[in-house]
Scaffold this motif. Structure first.
Motif, PDB file in Angstrom:
ATOM      1  N   SER A  13       0.828  -1.206   0.000  1.00 30.05           N
ATOM      2  CA  SER A  13       0.000   0.000   0.000  1.00 30.05           C
ATOM      3  C   SER A  13       0.863   1.257   0.000  1.00 30.05           C
ATOM      4  CB  SER A  13      -0.891   0.032   1.250  1.00 30.05           C
ATOM      5  OG  SER A  13      -1.842  -1.002   1.209  1.00 30.05           O
ATOM      6  N   ASP A  14       0.289   2.359  -0.431  1.00 32.33           N
ATOM      7  CA  ASP A  14       0.956   3.660  -0.406  1.00 32.33           C
ATOM      8  C   ASP A  14       1.061   4.103   1.051  1.00 32.33           C
ATOM      9  OD1 ASP A  14       1.810   6.270  -0.634  1.00 32.33           O
ATOM     10  OD2 ASP A  14       0.156   6.917  -1.907  1.00 32.33           O
ATOM     11  N   VAL A  15       2.278   4.189   1.581  1.00 37.70           N
ATOM     12  CA  VAL A  15       2.453   4.517   3.000  1.00 37.70           C
ATOM     13  C   VAL A  15       2.020   5.941   3.338  1.00 37.70           C
ATOM     14  CG1 VAL A  15       4.285   2.819   3.372  1.00 37.70           C
ATOM     15  CG2 VAL A  15       4.889   5.166   2.784  1.00 37.70           C
ATOM     16  N   SER A  16       1.964   6.827   2.341  1.00 42.13           N
ATOM     17  CA  SER A  16       1.564   8.209   2.633  1.00 42.13           C
ATOM     18  C   SER A  16       0.093   8.315   3.026  1.00 42.13           C
ATOM     19  CB  SER A  16       1.858   9.117   1.435  1.00 42.13           C
ATOM     20  OG  SER A  16       1.042   8.773   0.330  1.00 42.13           O
ATOM     21  N   CYS A  17      -0.677   7.255   2.806  1.00 36.62           N
ATOM     22  CA  CYS A  17      -2.090   7.235   3.193  1.00 36.62           C
ATOM     23  C   CYS A  17      -2.276   6.737   4.619  1.00 36.62           C
ATOM     24  CB  CYS A  17      -2.876   6.337   2.237  1.00 36.62           C
ATOM     25  SG  CYS A  17      -2.878   6.909   0.537  1.00 36.62           S
ATOM     26  N   HIS A  18      -1.184   6.451   5.308  1.00 35.91           N
ATOM     27  CA  HIS A  18      -1.244   5.842   6.642  1.00 35.91           C
ATOM     28  C   HIS A  18      -0.332   6.605   7.597  1.00 35.91           C
ATOM     29  CE1 HIS A  18      -3.378   2.412   4.887  1.00 35.91           C
ATOM     30  NE2 HIS A  18      -2.520   2.527   3.876  1.00 35.91           N
ATOM     31  N   ASP A  19      -0.068   6.014   8.749  1.00 36.09           N
ATOM     32  CA  ASP A  19       0.861   6.559   9.731  1.00 36.09           C
ATOM     33  C   ASP A  19       2.139   5.726   9.623  1.00 36.09           C
ATOM     34  OD1 ASP A  19       1.919   8.009  11.821  1.00 36.09           O
ATOM     35  OD2 ASP A  19       0.849   6.904  13.374  1.00 36.09           O
ATOM     36  N   PRO A  20       3.008   6.019   8.632  1.00 34.23           N
ATOM     37  CA  PRO A  20       4.103   5.112   8.289  1.00 34.23           C
ATOM     38  C   PRO A  20       5.223   5.018   9.315  1.00 34.23           C
ATOM     39  CG  PRO A  20       4.311   7.129   7.045  1.00 34.23           C
ATOM     40  CD  PRO A  20       3.013   7.216   7.801  1.00 34.23           C
ATOM     41  N   VAL A  21       5.920   3.898   9.236  1.00 33.94           N
ATOM     42  CA  VAL A  21       7.114   3.623  10.026  1.00 33.94           C
ATOM     43  C   VAL A  21       8.217   3.318   9.016  1.00 33.94           C
ATOM     44  CG1 VAL A  21       8.159   2.081  11.727  1.00 33.94           C
ATOM     45  CG2 VAL A  21       5.726   2.612  11.865  1.00 33.94           C
ATOM     46  N   PHE A  22       9.353   4.008   9.123  1.00 34.62           N
ATOM     47  CA  PHE A  22      10.473   3.771   8.218  1.00 34.62           C
ATOM     48  C   PHE A  22      11.599   3.106   8.991  1.00 34.62           C
ATOM     49  CE2 PHE A  22       8.026   7.137   6.325  1.00 34.62           C
ATOM     50  CZ  PHE A  22       7.942   6.727   5.004  1.00 34.62           C
ATOM     51  N   TYR A  40       2.774   0.102  12.454  1.00 29.37           N
ATOM     52  CA  TYR A  40       3.460  -0.927  13.236  1.00 29.37           C
ATOM     53  C   TYR A  40       2.873  -2.316  13.001  1.00 29.37           C
ATOM     54  CZ  TYR A  40       6.200   2.590  15.601  1.00 29.37           C
ATOM     55  OH  TYR A  40       7.093   3.596  15.861  1.00 29.37           O
ATOM     56  N   ALA A  41       1.610  -2.407  12.598  1.00 34.37           N
ATOM     57  CA  ALA A  41       1.001  -3.713  12.332  1.00 34.37           C
ATOM     58  C   ALA A  41       1.693  -4.392  11.149  1.00 34.37           C
ATOM     59  CB  ALA A  41      -0.496  -3.568  12.071  1.00 34.37           C
ATOM     60  N   CYS A  42       1.920  -3.644  10.063  1.00 32.36           N
ATOM     61  CA  CYS A  42       2.622  -4.223   8.903  1.00 32.36           C
ATOM     62  C   CYS A  42       4.064  -4.553   9.261  1.00 32.36           C
ATOM     63  CB  CYS A  42       2.571  -3.280   7.703  1.00 32.36           C
ATOM     64  SG  CYS A  42       1.026  -3.398   6.765  1.00 32.36           S
ATOM     65  N   LEU A  43       4.720  -3.690  10.024  1.00 28.57           N
ATOM     66  CA  LEU A  43       6.091  -3.961  10.446  1.00 28.57           C
ATOM     67  C   LEU A  43       6.141  -5.225  11.290  1.00 28.57           C
ATOM     68  CD1 LEU A  43       9.088  -3.338  10.808  1.00 28.57           C
ATOM     69  CD2 LEU A  43       8.450  -1.728  12.620  1.00 28.57           C
ATOM     70  N   SER A  44       5.220  -5.364  12.234  1.00 27.61           N
ATOM     71  CA  SER A  44       5.173  -6.530  13.108  1.00 27.61           C
ATOM     72  C   SER A  44       4.915  -7.804  12.307  1.00 27.61           C
ATOM     73  CB  SER A  44       4.085  -6.346  14.161  1.00 27.61           C
ATOM     74  OG  SER A  44       3.990  -7.483  14.974  1.00 27.61           O
ATOM     75  N   ALA A  45       3.985  -7.745  11.369  1.00 32.54           N
ATOM     76  CA  ALA A  45       3.682  -8.907  10.535  1.00 32.54           C
ATOM     77  C   ALA A  45       4.892  -9.289   9.682  1.00 32.54           C
ATOM     78  CB  ALA A  45       2.470  -8.626   9.657  1.00 32.54           C
ATOM     79  N   TYR A  46       5.601  -8.292   9.154  1.00 29.32           N
ATOM     80  CA  TYR A  46       6.807  -8.533   8.352  1.00 29.32           C
ATOM     81  C   TYR A  46       7.876  -9.227   9.195  1.00 29.32           C
ATOM     82  CZ  TYR A  46      10.992  -7.505   5.574  1.00 29.32           C
ATOM     83  OH  TYR A  46      12.160  -7.598   4.878  1.00 29.32           O
ATOM     84  N   ILE A  47       8.092  -8.737  10.403  1.00 31.93           N
ATOM     85  CA  ILE A  47       9.093  -9.329  11.303  1.00 31.93           C
ATOM     86  C   ILE A  47       8.752 -10.785  11.583  1.00 31.93           C
ATOM     87  CG2 ILE A  47       9.979  -9.296  13.673  1.00 31.93           C
ATOM     88  CD1 ILE A  47       9.730  -6.188  13.495  1.00 31.93           C
ATOM     89  N   GLU A  48       7.468 -11.048  11.846  1.00 34.05           N
ATOM     90  CA  GLU A  48       7.030 -12.413  12.143  1.00 34.05           C
ATOM     91  C   GLU A  48       7.155 -13.315  10.912  1.00 34.05           C
ATOM     92  OE1 GLU A  48       2.934 -14.484  13.498  1.00 34.05           O
ATOM     93  OE2 GLU A  48       3.576 -12.737  14.660  1.00 34.05           O
ATOM     94  N   ASP A  49       6.662 -12.859   9.761  1.00 30.40           N
ATOM     95  CA  ASP A  49       6.705 -13.672   8.543  1.00 30.40           C
ATOM     96  C   ASP A  49       8.128 -13.994   8.101  1.00 30.40           C
ATOM     97  OD1 ASP A  49       3.964 -13.633   8.482  1.00 30.40           O
ATOM     98  OD2 ASP A  49       3.800 -12.336   6.717  1.00 30.40           O
ATOM     99  N   GLU A  50       9.038 -13.034   8.274  1.00 32.49           N
ATOM    100  CA  GLU A  50      10.437 -13.218   7.864  1.00 32.49           C
ATOM    101  C   GLU A  50      11.280 -13.900   8.940  1.00 32.49           C
ATOM    102  OE1 GLU A  50      11.752 -12.438   4.767  1.00 32.49           O
ATOM    103  OE2 GLU A  50       9.648 -12.082   4.242  1.00 32.49           O
ATOM    104  N   GLU A  51      10.655 -14.204  10.099  1.00 33.08           N
ATOM    105  CA  GLU A  51      11.327 -14.841  11.235  1.00 33.08           C
ATOM    106  C   GLU A  51      12.594 -14.088  11.637  1.00 33.08           C
ATOM    107  OE1 GLU A  51      11.833 -18.993  10.252  1.00 33.08           O
ATOM    108  OE2 GLU A  51       9.672 -19.322  10.173  1.00 33.08           O
ATOM    109  N   LEU A  52      12.485 -12.758  11.679  1.00 32.84           N
ATOM    110  CA  LEU A  52      13.651 -11.928  11.971  1.00 32.84           C
ATOM    111  C   LEU A  52      14.101 -11.990  13.424  1.00 32.84           C
ATOM    112  CD1 LEU A  52      12.787  -8.809   9.798  1.00 32.84           C
ATOM    113  CD2 LEU A  52      14.283 -10.737   9.245  1.00 32.84           C
ATOM    114  N   THR A  53      13.268 -12.524  14.298  1.00 30.97           N
ATOM    115  CA  THR A  53      13.679 -12.638  15.700  1.00 30.97           C
ATOM    116  C   THR A  53      14.273 -14.010  16.035  1.00 30.97           C
ATOM    117  OG1 THR A  53      11.446 -13.304  16.364  1.00 30.97           O
ATOM    118  CG2 THR A  53      11.974 -10.953  16.481  1.00 30.97           C
ATOM    119  N   THR A  54      14.212 -14.944  15.096  1.00 37.37           N
ATOM    120  CA  THR A  54      14.760 -16.275  15.321  1.00 37.37           C
ATOM    121  C   THR A  54      16.273 -16.178  15.524  1.00 37.37           C
ATOM    122  OG1 THR A  54      13.030 -17.277  13.988  1.00 37.37           O
ATOM    123  CG2 THR A  54      15.021 -18.589  14.365  1.00 37.37           C
TER     124      THR A  54
END
Length: 63
Positions: A13-22, A40-54
């Motif tokens: 989605s176009d981040v300018s239409c939201h409250d973006p996090v860079f 933060y919801a998209c960021l959190s989902a990305y972190i989980e899907d990519e297993e970045l905390t593993t």
């Protein structure tokens, strides 16, 4: 930057239409942009899907 859009790394989605996090990270001592997320919801989902905390924990020993 009229007419320029930045897409969310997670949902596209176009981040300018939201409250973006860079997000930036360090690579060879330089800051490198990872990209923008709608919120933060998209960021959190990305972190989980990519297993970045593993494996990303502090070392701890009981002794």
């Amino acid at each position: 930057m009229a007419g320029t859009t930045t897409q969310c790394v997670y949902c596209g989605s176009d981040v300018s239409c939201h409250d973006p996090v860079f997000v930036e990270e360090a690579a060879d001592g330089e800051r490198v942009s990872v990209g923008g997320f709608c919120n933060y919801a998209c960021l959190s989902a990305y972190i989980e899907d990519e297993e970045l905390t593993t494996g990303a924990s502090c070392e701890w020993s009981p002794t």
